[in-house]
Design a protein around this motif. Structure first.
Motif, PDB file in Angstrom:
ATOM      1  N   ILE A  37      15.939   1.417 -33.969  1.00 25.24           N
ATOM      2  CA  ILE A  37      15.314   0.099 -33.768  1.00 25.24           C
ATOM      3  C   ILE A  37      13.993   0.014 -34.524  1.00 25.24           C
ATOM      4  CG2 ILE A  37      14.207  -1.374 -32.028  1.00 25.24           C
ATOM      5  CD1 ILE A  37      16.496  -0.350 -30.082  1.00 25.24           C
ATOM      6  N   PHE A  38      13.185   1.054 -34.434  1.00 25.95           N
ATOM      7  CA  PHE A  38      11.892   1.041 -35.112  1.00 25.95           C
ATOM      8  C   PHE A  38      12.011   1.210 -36.622  1.00 25.95           C
ATOM      9  CE2 PHE A  38      10.260   2.152 -30.815  1.00 25.95           C
ATOM     10  CZ  PHE A  38       9.378   1.097 -30.681  1.00 25.95           C
ATOM     11  N   GLU A  39      13.054   1.889 -37.077  1.00 30.59           N
ATOM     12  CA  GLU A  39      13.206   2.185 -38.502  1.00 30.59           C
ATOM     13  C   GLU A  39      14.030   1.149 -39.257  1.00 30.59           C
ATOM     14  OE1 GLU A  39      12.028   4.983 -40.243  1.00 30.59           O
ATOM     15  OE2 GLU A  39      10.972   5.769 -38.505  1.00 30.59           O
ATOM     16  N   ALA A  40      14.711   0.252 -38.547  1.00 31.77           N
ATOM     17  CA  ALA A  40      15.592  -0.711 -39.210  1.00 31.77           C
ATOM     18  C   ALA A  40      14.789  -1.812 -39.898  1.00 31.77           C
ATOM     19  CB  ALA A  40      16.553  -1.324 -38.191  1.00 31.77           C
ATOM     20  N   ALA A  41      15.041  -1.996 -41.175  1.00 34.73           N
ATOM     21  CA  ALA A  41      14.423  -3.088 -41.924  1.00 34.73           C
ATOM     22  C   ALA A  41      15.270  -4.352 -41.800  1.00 34.73           C
ATOM     23  CB  ALA A  41      14.281  -2.693 -43.393  1.00 34.73           C
ATOM     24  N   ASN A  42      16.568  -4.171 -41.615  1.00 32.23           N
ATOM     25  CA  ASN A  42      17.489  -5.292 -41.528  1.00 32.23           C
ATOM     26  C   ASN A  42      17.486  -5.850 -40.104  1.00 32.23           C
ATOM     27  OD1 ASN A  42      20.034  -6.695 -41.031  1.00 32.23           O
ATOM     28  ND2 ASN A  42      20.630  -5.980 -43.075  1.00 32.23           N
ATOM     29  N   PRO A  43      17.166  -7.146 -39.944  1.00 35.56           N
ATOM     30  CA  PRO A  43      17.108  -7.728 -38.603  1.00 35.56           C
ATOM     31  C   PRO A  43      18.440  -7.647 -37.841  1.00 35.56           C
ATOM     32  CG  PRO A  43      16.296  -9.300 -40.242  1.00 35.56           C
ATOM     33  CD  PRO A  43      16.801  -8.113 -40.987  1.00 35.56           C
ATOM     34  N   THR A  44      19.552  -7.761 -38.542  1.00 33.70           N
ATOM     35  CA  THR A  44      20.862  -7.657 -37.880  1.00 33.70           C
ATOM     36  C   THR A  44      21.049  -6.265 -37.289  1.00 33.70           C
ATOM     37  OG1 THR A  44      21.847  -9.315 -39.337  1.00 33.70           O
ATOM     38  CG2 THR A  44      23.368  -7.818 -38.214  1.00 33.70           C
ATOM     39  N   VAL A  45      20.679  -5.254 -38.040  1.00 36.21           N
ATOM     40  CA  VAL A  45      20.795  -3.870 -37.556  1.00 36.21           C
ATOM     41  C   VAL A  45      19.893  -3.694 -36.335  1.00 36.21           C
ATOM     42  CG1 VAL A  45      20.365  -1.439 -38.099  1.00 36.21           C
ATOM     43  CG2 VAL A  45      21.431  -2.929 -39.812  1.00 36.21           C
ATOM     44  N   ARG A  46      18.665  -4.148 -36.437  1.00 32.41           N
ATOM     45  CA  ARG A  46      17.712  -3.993 -35.330  1.00 32.41           C
ATOM     46  C   ARG A  46      18.213  -4.694 -34.069  1.00 32.41           C
ATOM     47  NH1 ARG A  46      13.861  -6.754 -37.061  1.00 32.41           N
ATOM     48  NH2 ARG A  46      13.325  -5.300 -38.704  1.00 32.41           N
ATOM     49  N   GLN A  47      18.654  -5.939 -34.216  1.00 31.46           N
ATOM     50  CA  GLN A  47      19.127  -6.707 -33.052  1.00 31.46           C
ATOM     51  C   GLN A  47      20.381  -6.086 -32.441  1.00 31.46           C
ATOM     52  OE1 GLN A  47      19.519 -10.617 -34.735  1.00 31.46           O
ATOM     53  NE2 GLN A  47      17.301 -10.907 -34.856  1.00 31.46           N
TER      54      GLN A  47
END
Length: 168
Positions: A129-139
């Motif tokens: 979650i903290f390392e994801a640059a892509n919002p889709t990946v984070r969400q």
């Protein structure tokens, strides 16, 4: 047409690790469902196994560059319901039957192992979650982590209501 998602090398690495963890969770829950003695616990393990498979599928979709299908899998009408508290159970169940549930060390071991697994898996999602640059990946990872935390809560509630986990 569905938009392709672009993953960084780090996101790909983290998602690959998460996919392996989800694969292990699916296998554990399926295996333990067959080993559990309490029918309520079997149902809980089966329900969570299905949800873990959905997590695996969402991660796999992202690794293929696809938008993940975040829709919850359809549960059977016989889905798991939270167990009654010890007090509720004791008031309507003969004490000897309740003691049998409390004394089931095999089910307790399975629950302890799965609770530890859920704690670990939930923690691994923090990094993604903290390392994801892509919002889709984070969400998507936030969505999965909430599910993992709920799984831990369901395991805790089952254990606590069956005298397997005493809060100190």
């Amino acid at each position: 047409m569905q938009e392709q998602i672009q993953l960084s090398q780090k996101e790909r690495m983290l998602l690959s690790d998460d996919k392996k963890q989800e694969d292990l969770c699916v296998a554990k829950y399926k295996n333990y469902s067959g080993q559990a003695e309490d029918p309520l616990l079997k149902k809980l393990f089966t329900t969570i196994s299905s949800e873990e498979q959905h997590h695996y599928d969402m991660i796999d979709q992202m690794l293929q560059g696809k938008q993940p299908d975040m829709a919850e899998p359809k549960q059977s009408e016989q889905s798991y319901q939270a167990p009654p508290s010890k007090q509720q159970e004791a008031s309507k169940t003969p004490q000897s039957n309740f003691q049998g549930a409390m004394g089931n060390t095999g089910d307790k071991m399975l629950c302890n192992d799965l609770l530890a697994t859920e704690k670990f898996v939930s923690g691994t999602y923090d990094t993604g979650i903290f390392e994801a640059a892509n919002p889709t990946v984070r969400q998507t990872l936030q969505h999965i982590q909430r599910d993992e935390q709920r799984h831990g809560e369901e395991l805790f509630n089952y254990m606590h209501s069956h005298g397997m986990y005493e809060v100190q």
